[in-house]
Design an enzyme around this catalytic site. Structure first.
Site, PDB file in Angstrom:
ATOM      1  N   GLU A 343      12.863  34.062  78.969  1.00 59.48           N
ATOM      2  CA  GLU A 343      12.085  33.072  78.203  1.00 59.48           C
ATOM      3  C   GLU A 343      12.849  32.470  77.032  1.00 59.48           C
ATOM      4  O   GLU A 343      12.305  32.341  75.931  1.00 59.48           O
ATOM      5  CB  GLU A 343      10.793  33.714  77.693  1.00 59.48           C
ATOM      6  CG  GLU A 343       9.920  34.167  78.827  1.00 59.48           C
ATOM      7  CD  GLU A 343       8.701  34.946  78.358  1.00 59.48           C
ATOM      8  OE1 GLU A 343       7.644  34.737  78.927  1.00 59.48           O
ATOM      9  OE2 GLU A 343       8.823  35.771  77.439  1.00 59.48           O
TER      10      GLU A 343
HETATM   11  C1  NGO Z   1       6.913  38.683  80.076  1.00 58.73           C
HETATM   12  C2  NGO Z   1       7.625  38.366  78.791  1.00 58.73           C
HETATM   13  C3  NGO Z   1       7.270  39.353  77.691  1.00 58.73           C
HETATM   14  C4  NGO Z   1       5.772  39.574  77.621  1.00 58.73           C
HETATM   15  C5  NGO Z   1       5.262  40.025  78.968  1.00 58.73           C
HETATM   16  C6  NGO Z   1       3.766  40.206  78.956  1.00 58.73           C
HETATM   17  C7  NGO Z   1       9.056  39.261  80.260  1.00 58.73           C
HETATM   18  C8  NGO Z   1      10.268  39.767  80.894  1.00 58.73           C
HETATM   19  N1  NGO Z   1       9.010  38.508  79.192  1.00 58.73           N
HETATM   20  O1  NGO Z   1       7.830  39.569  80.707  1.00 58.73           O
HETATM   21  O2  NGO Z   1       7.745  38.849  76.470  1.00 58.73           O
HETATM   22  O3  NGO Z   1       5.482  40.559  76.682  1.00 58.73           O
HETATM   23  O4  NGO Z   1       5.599  39.129  79.983  1.00 58.73           O
HETATM   24  O5  NGO Z   1       3.231  40.547  80.191  1.00 58.73           O
END
Ligand code: NGO
Length: 537
Positions: A343
């Site tokens: 992200e």
């Molecule tokens: C995503 C995000 C995290 C969140 C999570 C919540 C990943 C790898 N990045 O997983 O920052 O906490 O979902 O479900």
């Protein structure tokens, strides 16, 4: 090519209903299984063993039972003591650890280096009235075998005060080796901080299900949780809060070592994660030089993702990464250092590639192997790197193919599909805690998939194993962790350990139901899924 952002942006709409301290709504379970039998049939445990041959009469623990070890191995002695510590409180038996030759009709823990078929973690358990013998090539195998011994005994064995016996283990032979070398669980201590004792509690729960890797998510927008001597503000400032504005916290180096050592005593390798270049608000708030405009943002206590980035063009960024990676690598006896990489929505694609090309060699310089979330395949994963896939059924095919292509190219995969393994997903719409961006994940859904064939085009031998992440935007107490992990965690652990040929929901759900009194005896809060034939309340 742009880094696919679909999954991440979905997170912006995540339902972050913070219901801390509340258990998920109990659902009505089907008619319950019968009360526990006096002798649990051999192999009726989680994860189910690879090979089970019932035979003859059970072994019975008595007040005279001794635990025999090979005196030359300090590791066997420690495992013997650990076993005595597990079985002692409920039986009330002294269970002294003695030389193998003095253990007679007791429990024998034997290391046999020539038993190559047992590999690094396999074991053989032979149970008969004359004695109980665990054989393994490595201490880790003895430790896994001890979990089998424990689960074969009545659930009351888990209680901390003396219980009524008898304490019998069905007769026969179990020969057991894991399907995957990597069987992980991740705990997010950044969104909400968890103390050393709370982490140890989770480590003990993981041990029961033969998990061998603890991935700690140590930094995120909301908090920096590990002391870095050269960057003290990371913890004094960056660690001073958490989601919802609580006081946060961090581990001193001594505390972190304590966690690593405790995990090692349970034969778990700790993988520290420092998430970069996104998910870095706590670091940016602590050191303004890491931002492109030189202005430190305020601390953040919400649950949005994708808004922060280290400043990729600045040399100061790599001085920072070098300091952090150097100090954390020095605290890490394990092979891996996880650099996140998910992200990075506030980092351009070119910057992301530049960043990963500079940071991966820093990890290698300090002797560690890179692990990254699968967005790392949008750059070039270093040779030997592992990527952790966290997509969904609905993840675009081209994103899946990019990960599969990396796997065909030699990158190892850890599978953490969010709509199967994310323990923070709500079970149903009525689950009070958790998120739902990946959908609802009931117990069957989390268990009923095959890691070997899951990602189209990824060679089966690229799959190093599975991991269940427990993100904590909505989870603040051990009770919260419990009710989201149980009962899904044992299912993911079984996917990692048991041979594919044993995979069968109808059989699994019965063995899982039989874990309920064990959860209770251990003080674990759990979700009474209506999919599972739990014992009557
Ligand atoms: C995503 C995000 C995290 C969140 C999570 C919540 C990943 C790898 N990045 O997983 O920052 O906490 O979902 O479900």
């Amino acid at each position: 090519m742009t880094i696919p952002r679909l999954i991440g942006s979905l997170l912006l709409f995540a339902t972050a209903g913070v219901g801390c301290g509340e258990a998920a709504a109990d659902a009505k379970a089907p008619a319950g299984a019968a009360a526990e039998p006096e002798v649990r049939p051999l192999g009726r445990i989680v994860p189910v063993p690879a090979s089970v041959t019932p035979e003859g009469e059970p072994y019975t623990l008595t007040a005279a039972t001794r635990i025999g070890i090979d005196e030359t191995s300090g590791a066997s002695r420690a495992i013997g003591r650990y076993l005595a510590g597990l079985l002692g409180p409920a039986t009330g038996f002294p269970l002294p650890v003695v030389d193998d030759s003095a253990a007679g009709r007791g429990i024998h823990l034997r290391l046999a280096p020539d038993e190559t078929g047992l590999g690094d973690e396999g074991y053989r358990l032979v149970s008969a009235p004359e004695g109980l013998t665990l054989t393994a090539r490595e201490p880790a195998g003895l430790f896994r075998g001890v979990q089998t011994v424990r689960q074969q005994l009545p659930s009351a064995i888990e209680r901390k005060s003396v219980q009524q016996g008898p304490w019998k283990i069905a007769g026969g032979t179990v020969t057991d080796t894991p399907r995957y070398a990597y069987r992980g669980a991740m705990l997010d201590v950044a969104r909400h901080f968890f103390t050393v004792d709370e982490v140890k509690r989770y480590i003990d729960q993981l041990a029961l299900y033969k998990v061998n890797t603890l991935h700690l998510h140590l930094s995120d927008d909301q908090g920096w949780r590990i002391a870095v001597d050269s960057r003290p503000l990371l913890t004094t400032h960056g660690g001073s809060t958490e989601v919802g504005g609580g006081p946060g916290g961090f581990y001193t180096k001594a505390q972190y070592r304590e966690i690593v050592e405790y995990a090692a005593s349970r034969y778990q390798e700790v993988i520290p994660e420092i998430d970069m270049p996104g998910h870095t608000n706590a670091a940016l708030a602590s050191y303004a030089e890491l931002t492109c405009d030189g202005v430190a943002p305020p601390l953040y206590t919400g649950t949005k993702v994708g808004f922060s980035s280290l400043c990729v063009p600045k040399p100061a960024t790599y001085d920072f990464v070098d300091d952090v990676v150097r100090e954390i690598a020095a605290l890490t006896p394990g092979r891996y250092l996880h650099i996140g990489g998910d992200e990075a929505h506030s980092t351009s694609h070119d910057d992301y590639v530049t960043f990963m090309n500079k940071v991966q060699p820093i990890v290698a310089k300090y002797g560690k192997t890179v692990v990254g979330w699968h967005q790392l395949t949008g750059a070039t994963p270093a040779k030997g790197a592992l990527v952790q896939y966290w997509g969904l059924d609905r993840t675009p095919a081209e994103e899946k193919e990019r990960v599969a292509a990396a796997a065909r190219n030699g990158t190892g995969l850890i599978l953490s599909p969010a709509d199967r393994t994310y323990l923070d997903m709500k079970y149903t719409k009525d689950t009070r805690l958790g998120l739902a961006w990946a959908g609802y994940v009931e117990v069957r859904r989390s268990y009923d998939w095959n890691p070997a064939t899951y990602l189209p085009g990824a060679p089966a031998d690229a799959i190093r194993g599975v991991e269940s992440p427990l993100w904590t935007e909505t989870l603040a107490t051990t009770g919260d962790l419990d009710v989201m992990a149980f009962p899904r965690l044992p299912g993911i652990a079984e996917l990692g350990w048991s041979p594919a040929s044993t995979h069968d929901w109808d059989a699994y759900k019965v063995r899982l139901a039989e874990q309920a009194p064990r959860f209770d005896a251990l003080g674990i809060t759990w979700y009474r899924s209506p999919e599972v034939p739990w014992p009557a309340e």
